[in-house]
Design a protein around this motif. Structure first.
Motif, PDB file in Angstrom:
ATOM      1  N   ILE A 292      37.476  38.206  43.875  1.00  0.00           N
ATOM      2  CA  ILE A 292      38.623  38.552  44.429  1.00  0.00           C
ATOM      3  C   ILE A 292      39.529  39.408  43.600  1.00  0.00           C
ATOM      4  O   ILE A 292      40.001  40.363  44.034  1.00  0.00           O
ATOM      5  N   GLU A 293      39.578  38.974  42.198  1.00  0.00           N
ATOM      6  CA  GLU A 293      40.407  39.749  41.138  1.00  0.00           C
ATOM      7  C   GLU A 293      39.789  41.119  40.999  1.00  0.00           C
ATOM      8  O   GLU A 293      40.634  41.955  41.170  1.00  0.00           O
TER       9      GLU A 293
ATOM     10  N   ARG B 170      45.373  30.459  40.710  1.00  0.00           N
ATOM     11  CA  ARG B 170      45.143  31.615  40.111  1.00  0.00           C
ATOM     12  C   ARG B 170      45.903  32.793  40.319  1.00  0.00           C
ATOM     13  O   ARG B 170      46.374  33.598  39.314  1.00  0.00           O
ATOM     14  N   PHE B 171      45.982  33.157  41.594  1.00  0.00           N
ATOM     15  CA  PHE B 171      46.743  34.340  41.870  1.00  0.00           C
ATOM     16  C   PHE B 171      48.425  34.239  42.496  1.00  0.00           C
ATOM     17  O   PHE B 171      49.163  35.357  42.799  1.00  0.00           O
TER      18      PHE B 171
ATOM     19  N   CYS C 145      49.358  27.153  49.401  1.00  0.00           N
ATOM     20  CA  CYS C 145      48.191  27.683  49.431  1.00  0.00           C
ATOM     21  C   CYS C 145      47.850  28.477  50.624  1.00  0.00           C
ATOM     22  O   CYS C 145      47.066  29.351  50.667  1.00  0.00           O
TER      23      CYS C 145
ATOM     24  N   LEU D  68      34.158  28.199  41.620  1.00  0.00           N
ATOM     25  CA  LEU D  68      35.488  28.799  41.977  1.00  0.00           C
ATOM     26  C   LEU D  68      36.148  30.149  41.002  1.00  0.00           C
ATOM     27  O   LEU D  68      36.631  30.640  41.509  1.00  0.00           O
TER      28      LEU D  68
ATOM     29  N   LYS E 292      42.728  26.654  44.733  1.00  0.00           N
ATOM     30  CA  LYS E 292      42.475  27.093  43.389  1.00  0.00           C
ATOM     31  C   LYS E 292      42.760  28.802  43.313  1.00  0.00           C
ATOM     32  O   LYS E 292      43.358  29.218  42.350  1.00  0.00           O
ATOM     33  N   ILE E 293      42.636  29.227  44.429  1.00  0.00           N
ATOM     34  CA  ILE E 293      42.853  30.653  44.601  1.00  0.00           C
ATOM     35  C   ILE E 293      44.691  30.765  44.460  1.00  0.00           C
ATOM     36  O   ILE E 293      45.104  31.816  43.699  1.00  0.00           O
TER      37      ILE E 293
ATOM     38  N   CYS F 257      37.022  33.462  42.437  1.00  0.00           N
ATOM     39  CA  CYS F 257      38.256  34.077  41.886  1.00  0.00           C
ATOM     40  C   CYS F 257      38.175  35.370  41.383  1.00  0.00           C
ATOM     41  O   CYS F 257      38.858  36.440  41.657  1.00  0.00           O
ATOM     42  N   ASN F 258      36.893  35.585  40.482  1.00  0.00           N
ATOM     43  CA  ASN F 258      36.468  36.882  39.790  1.00  0.00           C
ATOM     44  C   ASN F 258      36.375  38.121  40.810  1.00  0.00           C
ATOM     45  O   ASN F 258      36.710  38.971  40.656  1.00  0.00           O
TER      46      ASN F 258
END
Length: 430
Positions: free
Chosen positions: A183-184, A215-216, A240, A176, A211-212, A180-181
């Protein structure tokens, strides 16, 4: 893809994850989770009407039960849920009495294993699962009232990744973080950039989406059908997912495996998969991208790795293991899988084990012994080593269900009530 045929010899009169053919003669049914390879025949009128006419019951986790009642409201009373980690006593039409205990499987929300116990036998059916040994050890249903581990004679095992090339996978948290990295990195490059998440299945990616958002603080765009049939019943997912296009992260938002796009945006597609990642080790990357960065892959598995399977088998020490996923089109893979099973249970059995062919379908065990007679040299031009590219899709739908939805007995699929599941525990997927 499950090849389990629904029956456990030691527990006559019940069927699990298969609802057609000889399984129509059973009087009690169980569903481990709502993915189509575990729902064969469930959507057919013959099975549904038999449930209602014979006043039979299909048992599952609460999450799965809510989905089934919503999908088939006319048969809602036929679907019941059982508690986790607490035994329930049931009796078949032939008066065979047994206990069943549901254990979390960690595959997707509502996925469970079934521990069946009678006077003579204790059998664990895993369905699809991914668990660390430390998580598995915590399940109270595995222990006697005195606190000792129950003696499990047989395991019907999820063998999806029981191959040396899938010795290990990154943990879910590691995967995860890598997703996410990706995506970011993409979203920060340009405010017009958007992400298309290809999770390989419509239902089962809830932990990723959660989780997305964590984080965002940005919801993922999904399509109306996914929302109506799944997400609206999961309170955890309220923040979400969204039906609005005004977000920068999308997943199957224009229908299954389809994506709403705009010519004014630049898209990075992230394919989340496990089968691609053969021979992964901790020294290797968890994600890769193409030179133009528009296409990426990330490793994320909802099935146990070989090491995770091995750890659990070594802990419970079953006398016999039967494979739920047999790659019948690849005999060498079948041989490897069965050899690994024998390695895991070697020394556990006080009596002679059944021959390997007892763990294969009738069609494939003859192929197994034919392959054993051949030399180690493989004729890659012949039919003895057919390497089939297998998709790791775990879709909750299939074409037959689509046809039923649009043509057959539409009253079975009409909108149900608005009952929602209790919040499912996302930590079980950690």
């Amino acid at each position: 893809m499950s090849t389990f045929k629904g029956k456990i010899d030691e527990f006559p009169g019940i069927s699990i994850d298969d609802f057609e053919g000889n399984n129509l003669k059973s009087s009690i049914y169980f569903l481990s989770h709502v993915h189509t390879d575990h729902m064969r025949g469930l959507y057919q009128c013959e099975f549904l009407k038999r449930l209602a006419n014979e006043k039979l019951t299909l048992y599952s986790h609460e999450v799965s039960t809510i989905f089934l009642r919503s999908r088939y409201p006319d048969y809602a009373n036929c679907f019941q849920y059982l508690p986790i980690n607490l035994p329930t006593t049931l009796k078949t039409a032939d008066k065979f009495e047994f206990n069943v205990t549901l254990l979390p499987a960690g595959h997707c929300p509502g996925s469970v294993m079934f521990l069946f116990e009678s006077d003579k036998h204790t059998v664990l059916y895993t369905g699809d699962f991914r668990l660390k040994l430390a998580e598995f050890k915590k399940f109270k249903g595995l222990y006697t009232p005195q606190g000792t581990l129950k003696r499990i004679q047989k395991v019907h095992l999820d063998t999806t990744f029981m191959f040396k090339r899938y010795e290990q996978f990154p943990s879910r948290e590691e995967s995860l973080g890598a997703i996410c990295n990706l995506i970011e990195e993409w979203l920060e490059q340009d405010p017009k950039n958007i992400v298309n998440l290809d999770t390989r299945y419509r239902y089962g990616a809830e932990f990723i989406l959660s989780k997305i958002y964590e984080r965002f603080k940005m919801p993922v765009h999904v399509d109306q059908r996914s929302y109506d049939e799944f997400y609206k019943y999961l309170p955890n997912m309220d923040k979400c997912v969204t039906l609005s296009k005004n977000t920068r992260i999308h997943s199957y938002c224009n229908g299954y495996k389809s994506f709403c796009s705009s010519g004014e945006t630049t898209i990075r597609k992230i394919v989340i998969t496990a089968m691609f990642w053969k021979d992964w080790s901790k020294e290797k990357q968890i994600n890769i991208s193409t030179s133009n960065s528009n296409f990426c892959r990330a490793c994320y598995s909802t099935h146990a790795s070989l090491q995770e399977i091995r750890d659990i088998l070594k802990f419970i020490k079953p006398e016999q293991v039967e494979a739920n996923v047999v790659p019948e089109d690849d005999i060498c893979d079948t041989n490897e899988m069965l050899d690994l099973i024998d390695e895991c249970i070697e020394g556990n059995t006080p009596i002679k084990r059944s021959p390997m062919k007892s763990r294969l379908s009738e069609e494939s065990h003859s192929k197994y012994y034919d392959c054993q007679k051949k030399t180690d040299k493989v004729d890659t031009k012949g039919n003895n080593n057919v390497n089939v590219e297998v998709s790791d899709d775990d879709d909750v739908y299939d074409e037959e269900f689509h046809k039923l939805r649009s043509v057959k007995d539409k009253n079975l699929i009409k909108n149900g009530g608005e009952k929602r599941c209790l919040d499912f525990d996302l930590s079980m997927f950690d």
